[in-house]
Design a protein around this motif. Structure first.
Motif, PDB file in Angstrom:
ATOM      1  N   MET A 145       0.884  -1.064  -0.121  1.00 14.12           N
ATOM      2  CA  MET A 145      -0.188   0.075   0.249  1.00 14.12           C
ATOM      3  C   MET A 145       0.990   1.840   0.399  1.00 14.12           C
ATOM      4  O   MET A 145       0.228   2.530  -0.414  1.00 14.12           O
ATOM      5  CB  MET A 145      -0.902  -0.065   1.543  1.00 14.12           C
ATOM      6  N   GLU A 146       2.330   1.226   0.302  1.00 13.34           N
ATOM      7  CA  GLU A 146       2.906   2.206   0.554  1.00 13.34           C
ATOM      8  C   GLU A 146       4.532   1.844  -0.255  1.00 13.34           C
ATOM      9  O   GLU A 146       4.948   1.382   0.034  1.00 13.34           O
ATOM     10  CB  GLU A 146       2.753   2.603   1.787  1.00 13.34           C
ATOM     11  N   CYS A 147       5.166   2.835  -1.068  1.00 10.88           N
ATOM     12  CA  CYS A 147       6.271   2.727  -0.888  1.00 10.88           C
ATOM     13  C   CYS A 147       6.961   4.301  -1.466  1.00 10.88           C
ATOM     14  O   CYS A 147       5.874   5.118  -1.365  1.00 10.88           O
ATOM     15  CB  CYS A 147       6.288   1.760  -2.779  1.00 10.88           C
ATOM     16  N   VAL A 197       4.890   6.995  -2.087  1.00 14.17           N
ATOM     17  CA  VAL A 197       3.524   6.496  -3.352  1.00 14.17           C
ATOM     18  C   VAL A 197       2.379   5.914  -2.115  1.00 14.17           C
ATOM     19  O   VAL A 197       2.821   5.266  -0.782  1.00 14.17           O
ATOM     20  CB  VAL A 197       3.665   5.668  -4.085  1.00 14.17           C
ATOM     21  N   LEU A 198       1.507   6.200  -2.299  1.00 17.89           N
ATOM     22  CA  LEU A 198      -0.073   5.787  -1.607  1.00 17.89           C
ATOM     23  C   LEU A 198      -1.112   4.772  -2.243  1.00 17.89           C
ATOM     24  O   LEU A 198      -1.606   5.807  -3.603  1.00 17.89           O
ATOM     25  CB  LEU A 198      -0.583   6.800  -0.828  1.00 17.89           C
ATOM     26  N   THR A 224       0.717   9.775  -5.384  1.00 15.67           N
ATOM     27  CA  THR A 224       2.148  10.562  -5.005  1.00 15.67           C
ATOM     28  C   THR A 224       2.054  11.577  -4.048  1.00 15.67           C
ATOM     29  O   THR A 224       1.896  12.713  -4.477  1.00 15.67           O
ATOM     30  CB  THR A 224       3.113  10.608  -6.580  1.00 15.67           C
ATOM     31  N   PHE A 225       3.429  11.889  -3.231  1.00 15.56           N
ATOM     32  CA  PHE A 225       3.502  12.864  -2.804  1.00 15.56           C
ATOM     33  C   PHE A 225       5.002  13.440  -2.558  1.00 15.56           C
ATOM     34  O   PHE A 225       5.667  12.470  -2.265  1.00 15.56           O
ATOM     35  CB  PHE A 225       3.002  12.953  -1.228  1.00 15.56           C
ATOM     36  N   ASP A 285      -9.297   5.601  -0.538  1.00 10.59           N
ATOM     37  CA  ASP A 285      -8.566   6.007  -2.260  1.00 10.59           C
ATOM     38  C   ASP A 285      -9.634   6.692  -2.827  1.00 10.59           C
ATOM     39  O   ASP A 285      -8.461   7.307  -3.858  1.00 10.59           O
ATOM     40  CB  ASP A 285      -8.476   4.369  -2.313  1.00 10.59           C
ATOM     41  N   GLU A 286     -10.833   7.806  -2.695  1.00  7.72           N
ATOM     42  CA  GLU A 286     -10.832   8.110  -4.060  1.00  7.72           C
ATOM     43  C   GLU A 286     -10.784   9.574  -3.013  1.00  7.72           C
ATOM     44  O   GLU A 286     -11.249  10.519  -3.135  1.00  7.72           O
ATOM     45  CB  GLU A 286     -11.889   8.211  -4.400  1.00  7.72           C
ATOM     46  N   GLU A 287      -9.851   9.930  -1.713  1.00  2.86           N
ATOM     47  CA  GLU A 287     -10.706  11.571  -0.879  1.00  2.86           C
ATOM     48  C   GLU A 287      -9.521  12.079  -0.852  1.00  2.86           C
ATOM     49  O   GLU A 287      -8.232  11.925  -0.157  1.00  2.86           O
ATOM     50  CB  GLU A 287     -10.761  10.592   0.200  1.00  2.86           C
TER      51      GLU A 287
END
Length: 381
Positions: free
Chosen positions: A94-96, A118-119, A136-137, A314-316
């Protein structure tokens, strides 16, 4: 989400996870390694496999992955107990964190070379992933890839539980279960950003010194003590907030520990996991003992019960993005910092999962595509 290439013999999964898409026109695609859940069961069900993929689709970025986070939900997914993961064969994760290597058409707010977190719902345990740019952040200055892979899931969860649901304020008290884990560590650090918060934390006795150093006033060994009794000895009225990742009878105990106007936030059912494989007896016991209350009873108790599940957000994008911005600011101020328990190469994913499932970790367990240069599997920071 963009498509994840499944092994050739597999039928298309109904919910596809991030991953390089096959190139249009049938050209030869680059090969990369991925961790694949081949079926539900024990540690051996997650295997390293080779995959081929192409470039990012419109609105996506392609990321060279440097580190991945292992979460408790991944352990549950391996046993078939996590409903947000598509059926096997599927790539979990779920994250990297990594570096942007290519941009899809229409992407304007990312550049090649950007270091990003990344989420996603799943699919990130790969050397290369294609994901929507909105997932992505940008990594803050000074953050390592391992820290970035330990940041999003745990700190978003802890922040929203404590502040959005919990409304944590100065001079309050909080009970944190599994306090030495990823969410627990994040929650402790976030509690320390508020003045005079008293923290109770459950963990095995070997982790108590570490918990005290991190700011837990009262560590409790849940294996040898009744944590509810221990809390009452110190705070007869109970606590203001309980973070409950356990489920079953522990949720009832949490509710009874709340002070008037207290808040219980349930965000997991860790009691379902009792071994490598699904345990039907544990499932039956947990669900039989599951806490239940109606609105009229809540009215009489002057307490609140909240449920939190990041996987259903995941859509928020705007809501989650706002939380990430606040967390990045706290990191840049030096107020929070992910604690890394251990770093494991993809080839040792079974050992990494065992480290977490047997609750040996203090902080986050990290997976990396290649073996770390300095092997330190059991080092506790």
């Amino acid at each position: 989400m963009s498509a994840e290439p499944a092994p050739a013999a597999a039928a298309p999964a109904p919910e596809q996870a991030p991953g390089p898409a096959p190139p249009a026109g049938g050209g030869e695609a680059a090969e990369h390694r991925a961790l694949v859940l081949t079926g539900f069961g024990g540690y051996e069900k997650v295997k390293v496999q080779a995959r081929r993929g192409g470039g990012p689709r419109p609105g996506e970025v392609s990321v060279r992955v440097r580190a991945c986070g292992l979460n408790f939900a991944d352990l549950m997914a391996r046993q078939g107990l996590y409903d947000r993961l598509p059926p096997p064969p599927v790539c979990p994760g779920m994250e990297c964190a990594g570096t942007v290597r290519a941009l899809g058409d229409g992407v304007r707010d990312r550049q090649v070379g950007d270091k990003v977190m990344v989420l996603a719902r799943s699919g990130l345990w790969q050397e290369v992933v294609n994901v929507p740019a909105s997932q992505t952040f940008l990594m803050p200055e000074g953050m390592s890839f391992e820290e970035a892979a330990a940041f999003l899931v745990n700190y978003i969860t802890a922040y929203m539980i404590l502040f959005d649901f919990g409304n944590l304020r100065p001079n309050q008290s909080v009970l944190i279960h599994m306090a030495a884990g990823g969410v627990g560590t994040a929650a402790i650090q976030l509690c320390k950003t508020v003045e005079n918060v008293t923290i109770f934390g459950t963990a095995s006795a070997s982790k108590h010194d570490s918990l005290k150093e991190s700011g837990v006033a009262y560590p409790i060994d849940y294996r040898t003590m009744d944590y509810a009794e221990e809390v009452r000895k110190i705070s007869p009225k109970g606590v203001d907030i309980v973070l409950d990742p356990l489920g079953g009878s522990d949720t009832s105990k949490a509710f009874n520990l709340l002070k008037p106007m207290g808040k219980l936030i349930t965000y997991g059912v860790a009691n379902l996991l009792t071994g490598q494989k699904k345990n039907l007896m544990a499932m039956a016991k947990t669900w039989w003992n599951q806490f239940s209350i109606n609105a009229l009873q809540l009215l009489h108790h002057n307490k609140a019960v909240c449920g939190y599940h990041l996987g259903y957000m995941d859509e928020e994008f705007e809501l989650v993005g706002g939380v990430v911005a606040k967390l990045v600011n706290l990191y840049s101020q030096g107020k929070i910092k992910p604690k890394i328990d251990s770093v494991w190469p993809f080839d040792q994913v079974a050992d990494a999962m065992r480290q977490m499932q047997e609750k040996k970790n203090v902080g986050k367990v990290i997976l990396v595509p290649e073996a770390p240069k300095e092997e330190s599997k059991k080092e506790e920071n």
